[in-house]
Each structure stands twice: as structure tokens, then as C-alpha cells.
Design an enzyme around this catalytic site. Structure first.
Site, PDB file in Angstrom:
ATOM      1  N   GLU A  94      36.816   1.928  -7.574  1.00  0.00           N
ATOM      2  CA  GLU A  94      37.366   1.031  -8.455  1.00  0.00           C
ATOM      3  C   GLU A  94      36.522  -0.169  -9.078  1.00  0.00           C
ATOM      4  OE1 GLU A  94      41.206   0.534  -5.647  1.00  0.00           O
ATOM      5  OE2 GLU A  94      39.247  -0.053  -5.051  1.00  0.00           O
ATOM      6  N   CYS A 107      34.186  -6.828 -10.955  1.00  0.00           N
ATOM      7  CA  CYS A 107      33.953  -6.707  -9.541  1.00  0.00           C
ATOM      8  C   CYS A 107      33.685  -5.179  -9.376  1.00  0.00           C
ATOM      9  CB  CYS A 107      35.196  -6.963  -8.597  1.00  0.00           C
ATOM     10  SG  CYS A 107      34.746  -6.390  -6.947  1.00  0.00           S
ATOM     11  N   CYS A 114      32.886   3.849   2.606  1.00  0.00           N
ATOM     12  CA  CYS A 114      32.019   2.959   3.224  1.00  0.00           C
ATOM     13  C   CYS A 114      31.824   3.273   4.825  1.00  0.00           C
ATOM     14  CB  CYS A 114      32.627   1.441   3.265  1.00  0.00           C
ATOM     15  SG  CYS A 114      31.389   0.203   3.807  1.00  0.00           S
ATOM     16  N   CYS A 118      35.164  -1.859   8.626  1.00  0.00           N
ATOM     17  CA  CYS A 118      35.598  -3.317   9.175  1.00  0.00           C
ATOM     18  C   CYS A 118      37.184  -2.975   9.513  1.00  0.00           C
ATOM     19  CB  CYS A 118      35.549  -4.212   7.982  1.00  0.00           C
ATOM     20  SG  CYS A 118      33.836  -4.618   7.582  1.00  0.00           S
ATOM     21  N   CYS A 121      40.032  -3.633   6.383  1.00  0.00           N
ATOM     22  CA  CYS A 121      39.550  -2.864   5.348  1.00  0.00           C
ATOM     23  C   CYS A 121      39.922  -1.606   5.047  1.00  0.00           C
ATOM     24  CB  CYS A 121      37.905  -3.261   4.890  1.00  0.00           C
ATOM     25  SG  CYS A 121      37.578  -2.236   3.285  1.00  0.00           S
ATOM     26  N   HIS A 229      34.481 -13.526   8.650  1.00  0.00           N
ATOM     27  CA  HIS A 229      35.689 -13.052   8.974  1.00  0.00           C
ATOM     28  C   HIS A 229      35.998 -13.467  10.474  1.00  0.00           C
ATOM     29  CE1 HIS A 229      35.960 -11.166   5.228  1.00  0.00           C
ATOM     30  NE2 HIS A 229      35.135 -10.427   5.429  1.00  0.00           N
ATOM     31  N   ASN A 311      45.211  -8.551   2.745  1.00  0.00           N
ATOM     32  CA  ASN A 311      46.053  -7.806   2.119  1.00  0.00           C
ATOM     33  C   ASN A 311      46.352  -6.535   2.891  1.00  0.00           C
ATOM     34  OD1 ASN A 311      47.273  -6.461  -0.060  1.00  0.00           O
ATOM     35  ND2 ASN A 311      45.372  -5.429  -0.573  1.00  0.00           N
ATOM     36  N   CYS A 354      41.277  -3.971  -2.892  1.00  0.00           N
ATOM     37  CA  CYS A 354      40.218  -3.131  -2.493  1.00  0.00           C
ATOM     38  C   CYS A 354      40.203  -1.933  -1.974  1.00  0.00           C
ATOM     39  CB  CYS A 354      39.434  -4.155  -1.289  1.00  0.00           C
ATOM     40  SG  CYS A 354      38.150  -3.487  -0.577  1.00  0.00           S
TER      41      CYS A 354
HETATM   42  S1  SF4 Z   1      34.805  -4.860   4.076  1.00  0.00           S
HETATM   43 FE1  SF4 Z   1      35.407  -2.516   3.507  1.00  0.00          FE
HETATM   44  S2  SF4 Z   1      34.093  -2.107   2.056  1.00  0.00           S
HETATM   45 FE2  SF4 Z   1      33.223  -4.089   2.752  1.00  0.00          FE
HETATM   46  S3  SF4 Z   1      31.594  -3.635   4.437  1.00  0.00           S
HETATM   47 FE3  SF4 Z   1      33.563  -3.778   5.490  1.00  0.00          FE
HETATM   48  S4  SF4 Z   1      34.490  -1.517   5.186  1.00  0.00           S
HETATM   49 FE4  SF4 Z   1      32.732  -1.817   3.788  1.00  0.00          FE
END
Ligand code: SF4
Length: 393
Positions: A94, A107, A114, A118, A121, A229, A311, A354
Site C-alpha cells: 500500500e 506513506c 513483515c 507486532c 499490526c 508502544h 485500528n 496499515c
Molecule cells: S508495526 Fe507491522 S509493519 Fe511495522 S514492524 Fe511491526 S509488524 Fe512490521
């Protein structure tokens, strides 16, 4: 034997000079080429009229200029524009443009999927597919700038009003785990014969890959954002597994070292507000102690905080903090003298979230099916909003 064609979007300014050298051309030809590609958005060598005809013919047989193909292109009622672009083998990433009165922020993504995973995410839930190439990273900026100009009827070239004034590497992926292509793309963003953005207007966001933060400070220091975070290691270990490798005191120390080279005199800490997980008054006070003690109780980390209302997505099992809680949390940080913003939501009618849309695009072959899935997804989760907002002025 056939030789693979070179995608000139993959080359930074020095590499383009070397490439022209291989073709027997002088270095100034590289500058001309670069301007045609990155300032005029021209991909057809025949249109590069101040290049010698012989060079244009040579390039036509050996090179091309190709950005990732656009799969979908949606504009929100608030002007946020989101593209899903194809990076091959069924992978899509994206790119999101956020217009504001005084700037336009893009962005961009640096990886398909990834590996950091996280907990909050959705990109992480897809797993890691692959690193993007330089051409795929800078190609997002190239595509977006010239698509936006086309839409607004702005002429290409340095005289036309630039649409993208700021770039944030905050889309899919951990940019510092795709280091070389990311840095090459950054150099192109900064180069006067390409996009000419100032270092202060380009922000790289990392989950905290400490050795690579140091390398970035040496090779291409731009503004730094860190996905924090959590206010202590036990909490952060659970939210960002990478923290077990690079705990908070190491991360804070890396931020302080980075600031000796950074174009801005602060780091932006991003903090996703998770209901009942990391959003209490005690967490806010612990955060103040963390950044003001610099992780080792010695020197503070000059910083700003950007609080992000979470989100929600189906598999996360997490909820967004309520607005009064977010405000109370922000107040504690501000009372301690820390500049704090709460991220505005943008693009909520086009699902500018995201990783979420691309996460549904797992079909490895057929674009039509992808499009169908995207439509279904948007119908289902049409009111999600993006994790994107202003980071720097
Ligand atoms: S927030 Fe999502 S995209 Fe960013 S490092 Fe963590 S898992 Fe990867």
C-alpha cells in the site's frame, strides 16, 4: 544470450553515473536522465529530447523505467488517496497520500509483509513475503507524484507544483530490515536532481532495530520515528517480539546516539493506544520516566509522542482505548513537558488501514479475483481507518 534489462528506478545518483559510464556516456548524461525520470515522470526514452538520439536508442534496448503496477486507486472524501500496487507473485503493498493545507505526505512501504510480527499490526499477521527493491520503493513515490499531478493538471518538471512534500516510511514492513534498498531510495528522495526533499521532511519509522539505527545515522540520517508502544520491557516484549533482542535501554541509547546526526533534534515516539493493555495513568508516568531518564536514568531522550488510536482487526484480540482515556494519557505526557499529539484518522471511507487491505490479497495469480476480494473486504470493514498521519511539518 539475452541480457536482462536494467530498471533505472533501481539506481541511485552514483549508480546512474556508473551506468552511463558503462554505456560510454559522460556523468552529466546521468543527471539529465535522472531529471527526466524523477522530475518529469518520463518513462519513454524517446521523449527525453535533450539526450542524443544514439543514447536514447541504446537505452531502449538495455533499460526501462518501471514502477509497480497499480491494482487499485481510491480517493477518500477527505482527499486521502490510497493505491494498492502489485509487487509480483501475488504480493501487493500500500501507498497512501495524505493531503493537508500546507503539505502532502506520502506513506510508503518497504517490504511485502513483515517479519517483526507486532501484536497490534495486521501486516505482521501476514508474515514476511519479501524485501522490496529500490525501484519498488522509490517507484511508489514516482507513481504517486505523477498520478497526483495528472489528476490536478499540474505540469511535470521542477516548475510544476510539487504534490508530495513529505515522505514517511511507515507503510508495510520494517525499513531497517531492508536496509540497502531503503537507503538507496532515501538518497534519491533527497537528491536535487530527483525529488530534492529535505532530510527533515523524510521520516523513517522503525520498530527498534538498534544496530541499523546506528548505520542509518552514518549513511543517510533522516527524521526518525520509533514504534514504542510500551513503557517497560515486559509489556513491550509481548507487543513487539524484537524487544527481546533490543530492550528499551538499548533502544533509548540508540535514539540518543542518532540525534547527534539527525536533521531534527527529537525522535518521534509512536504509541498505539490499546484498551486495558498500555493505556493507564501508571503507563503514562512510566513512559515519562523512561524517556526523561533516557533508559539508564542519566540523560533524557529529546522526543515527541504521537498517540495512535488502535485500528482493530479481527485476529488481534485487542481493542482501541476510549477517547477520554487517550486524552488523559496525553495530558500526563504534556504535563511532564513532552509535546504530544493524538493521531487524526484519515481516509476512513476507503479503508486506508496499515496492511489490512493487502493482507487480504493472497491470491498469487489472478488480478480479477484480487479485485473482487478487495471489494468484499471494503464492504466488510469499510469503516476502518489508517495508521497514517502527520509526523513532521
Ligand atoms: S508495526 Fe507491522 S509493519 Fe511495522 S514492524 Fe511491526 S509488524 Fe512490521
Amino acid at each position: 544470450m539475452t541480457t536482462a534489462l536494467t530498471n533505472l528506478l533501481d539506481l541511485d545518483p552514483a549508480q546512474l553515473v556508473a551506468y552511463c559510464g558503462e554505456l560510454g556516456e559522460k556523468p552529466f548524461r546521468a543527471k539529465q536522465l535522472q531529471r527526466w525520470i524523477h522530475q518529469y515522470g518520463v518513462a519513454d526514452f524517446a521523449e527525453m529530447t535533450d539526450l542524443a538520439k544514439s543514447l536514447r536508442e541504446k537505452l531502449a534496448t538495455r533499460a526501462h523505467v518501471t514502477a509497480p503496477a497499480i491494482i487499485s486507486d481510491h480517493t477518500s472524501t477527505d482527499g486521502t488517496r490510497k493505491w494498492l500496487v502489485d509487487v509480483g507473485n501475488g504480493n501487493a503493498v500500500e501507498t497512501v497520500f495524505i493531503p493537508e493545507e500546507t503539505r502532502g505526505t506520502l506513506c510508503i512501504s518497504t517490504q511485502a509483509g513483515c517479519a517483526v510480527n507486532c501484536r497490534f499490526c495486521s501486516t505482521g499477521k501476514q508474515g514476511f513475503n519479501r524485501n522490496l527493491s529500490v525501484g519498488e520503493i522509490i517507484g511508489q513515490l514516482w507513481m504517486a507524484e505523477f498520478e497526483l499531478r495528472k489528476t490536478k493538471g499540474v505540469e511535470p518538471g521542477p516548475k510544476g507544483e510539487r504534490q508530495i512534500t513529505n515522505v514517511v516510511m511507515m507503510g508495510m514492513g520494517e525499513p531497517l530490515l531492508n536496509f540497502e534498498p531503503t537507503v538507496t531510495a532515501l538518497k534519491l528522495m533527497l537528491d536535487d536532481n530527483a525529488y530534492g526533499l529535505s532530510r527533515r521532511r523524510v521520516t523513517l519509522s522503525t520498530s527498534g532495530v538498534v544496530p541499523m539505527i546506528d548505520r542509518l545515522s552514518q549513511e543517510c540520517p533522516v527524521a526518525l520515528a520509533v514504534s514504542l508502544h510500551a513503557s517497560n520491557d515486559a509489556l513491550r516484549d509481548g507487543l513487539i517480539p524484537l524487544n527481546r533482542k533490543y530492550p528499551l535501554y538499548e533502544l533509548m541509547a540508540a535514539c540518543k546516539r542518532y540525534l547527534e546526526f539527525a536533521p531534527r533534534d527529537f525522535v518521534t515516539f509512536e504509541y498505539c493506544m490499546l484498551d486495558g493493555v498500555n493505556d493507564s495513568d501508571a503507563h503514562a508516568r512510566e513512559l515519562v520516566a523512561l524517556v526523561q531518564g533516557g533508559g539508564d536514568g542519566k540523560a533524557a531522550v529529546p522526543c515527541k509522542f504521537n498517540l495512535i488510536p488502535f485500528n482493530p482487526f479481527p485476529e488481534s484480540g485487542l481493542k482501541r482505548s476510549h477517547n477520554p482515556r487517550i486524552k488523559a494519557f496525553a495530558q500526563i505526557l504534556m504535563d511532564a513537558g513532552i509535546v504530544t499529539t493524538i493521531r487524526k484518522t484519515r481516509g476512513d471511507d476507503i479503508d486506508a488501514a496499515c496492511g489490512q487491505l493487502a493482507g487480504e490479497v493472497k491470491d498469487r495469480t489472478r488480478v480479477q479475483e484480487r479485485m473482487q476480494k478487495m471489494t468484499e473486504y471494503q464492504q466488510k470493514f469499510g469503516k476502518d481507518f489508517g495508521r497514517i498521519v502527520e509526523i513532521s511539518e
